[in-house]
Write an enzyme that holds these catalytic residues in place. Structure first.
Site, short mmCIF file in Angstrom:
data_model
loop_
_atom_site.label_atom_id
_atom_site.label_comp_id
_atom_site.label_asym_id
_atom_site.label_seq_id
_atom_site.Cartn_x
_atom_site.Cartn_y
_atom_site.Cartn_z
N GLY A 212 0.82 -1.20 0.00
CA GLY A 212 0.00 0.00 0.00
C GLY A 212 0.85 1.25 0.00
O GLY A 212 2.06 1.20 -0.23
N ASN A 213 0.22 2.38 0.25
CA ASN A 213 0.94 3.65 0.31
C ASN A 213 0.36 4.50 1.44
O ASN A 213 -0.56 4.08 2.13
CB ASN A 213 0.88 4.37 -1.04
CG ASN A 213 -0.54 4.65 -1.48
OD1 ASN A 213 -1.28 5.39 -0.83
ND2 ASN A 213 -0.95 4.03 -2.59
N ARG A 214 0.88 5.69 1.62
CA ARG A 214 0.55 6.52 2.78
C ARG A 214 -0.64 7.44 2.55
O ARG A 214 -0.97 8.26 3.41
CB ARG A 214 1.77 7.35 3.18
CG ARG A 214 2.95 6.54 3.68
CD ARG A 214 4.17 7.43 3.87
NE ARG A 214 3.85 8.61 4.66
CZ ARG A 214 4.33 9.82 4.42
NH1 ARG A 214 5.14 10.02 3.40
NH2 ARG A 214 4.00 10.84 5.18
N SER A 215 -1.33 7.32 1.44
CA SER A 215 -2.45 8.21 1.18
C SER A 215 -3.57 7.99 2.18
O SER A 215 -3.99 6.86 2.43
CB SER A 215 -2.98 8.00 -0.24
OG SER A 215 -4.14 8.78 -0.46
#
Length: 407
Positions: A212-215
């Site tokens: 995933g990512n930090r959004s």
């Protein structure tokens, strides 16, 4: 006629040495044709008397919830206002507004008001820089409150620093701009259907883990909320997020990039605008384990394959002769920010590209503020300084509305 002619302005005055400037602001407002309702806190009355404001505005000054109940309650005052300003705003009142307190007429009235609100802080530098005050200001910004100032200058006692109340003419111009923007944005997307993507997609490794990512989704949710407030029918395609669904928005929850791609293309033929604010994973694991990968099995070897590029596929569809929807992309960059974004705008065949430097600590992922540059396919460049994401959302939609063909 001025933009304020015929408008009703709620002028909140709190207890600071700079309260005298509120009388000057009141004179500017009345001179522009506005009806001004002054509401003073008890502290304000120690610096400037009610008679001053009544003489300037021709309106009664209210400072108690229990005054004139049959005539005009705090709810009526709040509902009647086209715009409100707290000038000056002490640290104490800012804290009350952030906490939703309603223990005097001003805070009670503002809690009932639905109009645009400006806050002009005035206090000593140490108070302005205190983490509690900065957190309270961040809360207000997140809710869409416009904060003007403070300026750097001479303070009470001869100190010099940040915390000085902005001058009345600056507050006046900012208030006029707020009211003008609110009026121009009212229902300017009525009859339009807007699709917004938000959040960061999750690509499963096994039943427990994912890439995933930090959004956080805050920017996309803010755009969805702003579009709905401007009269659009809004579809929000949301990657996993704990954020509440904005009022008037239809939410479609997805997890992976492929699911988001399918959800977007299921709606693309019926929408006028697509705003691709989601942080979509570029790659996914080629194989997903059916059971949890154990540490005892050793580090897994990951083979990644490309995910579909939603914005590029939308742009390719446009290139094939489909005139709609209007396409807005986002670019989260860390190096050569604008050069990379301009190249992406051309490559993806988008109409607008909103770029931000996610390396900044006060903008981008996970925070309530953002600063962006909006690049247009027509060569335009619009810079949006640091502001609440709700305010940035409206600036992005301003650029969209100005380019949409007549419906």
């Amino acid at each position: 006629m001025s933009d304020l002619h015929g408008s009703r302005v709620l002028l909140g005055v709190t207890g600071g040495i700079a309260a005298y400037k509120a009388a000057l602001l009141a004179r500017l407002l009345v001179g522009a044709g506005a009806t001004v309702d002054p509401v003073l806190t008890r502290g304000a009355g120690r610096f400037v008397g009610a008679a001053t404001f009544e003489g300037i505005t021709g309106r009664p000054v209210r400072d108690e919830v229990w005054q004139d109940i049959p005539g005009e309650t705090h709810v009526a005052l709040g509902r009647a206002a086209d715009v409100a300003i707290v000038y000056p705003a002490t640290a104490n009142v800012i804290a009350k507004l952030a906490g939703g307190h309603a223990d005097d007429l001003l805070t009670t009235t503002l809690l009932a008001a639905t109009c645009p609100l400006l806050v002009a802080p005035a206090m000593h530098t140490e108070m302005w820089e205190h983490p509690a005050t900065r957190d309270n200001i961040a809360v207000l910004c997140r809710r869409g409150v416009d904060v003007v100032g403070p300026a750097v200058g001479r303070l009470m006692g001869g100190d010099l620093g940040a915390g000085r109340l902005v001058e009345p003419d600056e507050a006046f111009e900012r208030l006029v701009a707020q009211l003008r923007a609110a009026r121009s944005r009212a229902d300017d997307l009525a009859g339009r259907r807007v699709l917004v993507t938000a959040g960061g997609t999750h690509e499963p490794l096994d039943p427990v883990r994912f890439l995933g990512n930090r959004s956080s989704g805050k920017m996309g949710f803010a755009i969805a909320a702003a579009a709905a407030a401007r009269g659009a029918k809004v579809d929000l395609v949301a990657a996993p997020s704990a954020l509440p669904t904005p009022p008037g928005v239809e939410r479609h929850d997805v997890t992976t990039a492929r699911q988001m791609h399918d959800a977007v293309f299921a709606l693309v033929d019926v929408v006028d605008v697509v705003v691709k604010a989601a942080a979509v994973a570029d790659f996914r694991p080629a194989d997903v384990a059916s059971s949890k990968v154990k540490k005892s099995d050793g580090a897994p070897r990951l083979e990644l394959v490309a995910n579909p590029d939603i914005l590029a596929d939308l742009g390719a569809r446009r290139a094939e002769g489909h005139p709609r929807p209007f396409l807005v992309g986002f670019a989260a960059e860390t190096d050569d920010v604008e050069d990379n974004a301009r190249a992406k705008l051309t490559r993806k065949n988008a109409d607008l590209l909103v770029v931000n430097d996610v390396g900044a600590t006060d903008a981008g992922f996970g925070v309530d503020t953002n600063r962006v540059v909006i690049l247009g396919r027509d060569g335009s460049r619009t810079e949006v300084e640091l502001a609440a994401k709700s305010a940035v959302a409206d600036r992005v939609l301003d650029e969209v509305v100005g380019r949409l063909p007549a419906s």
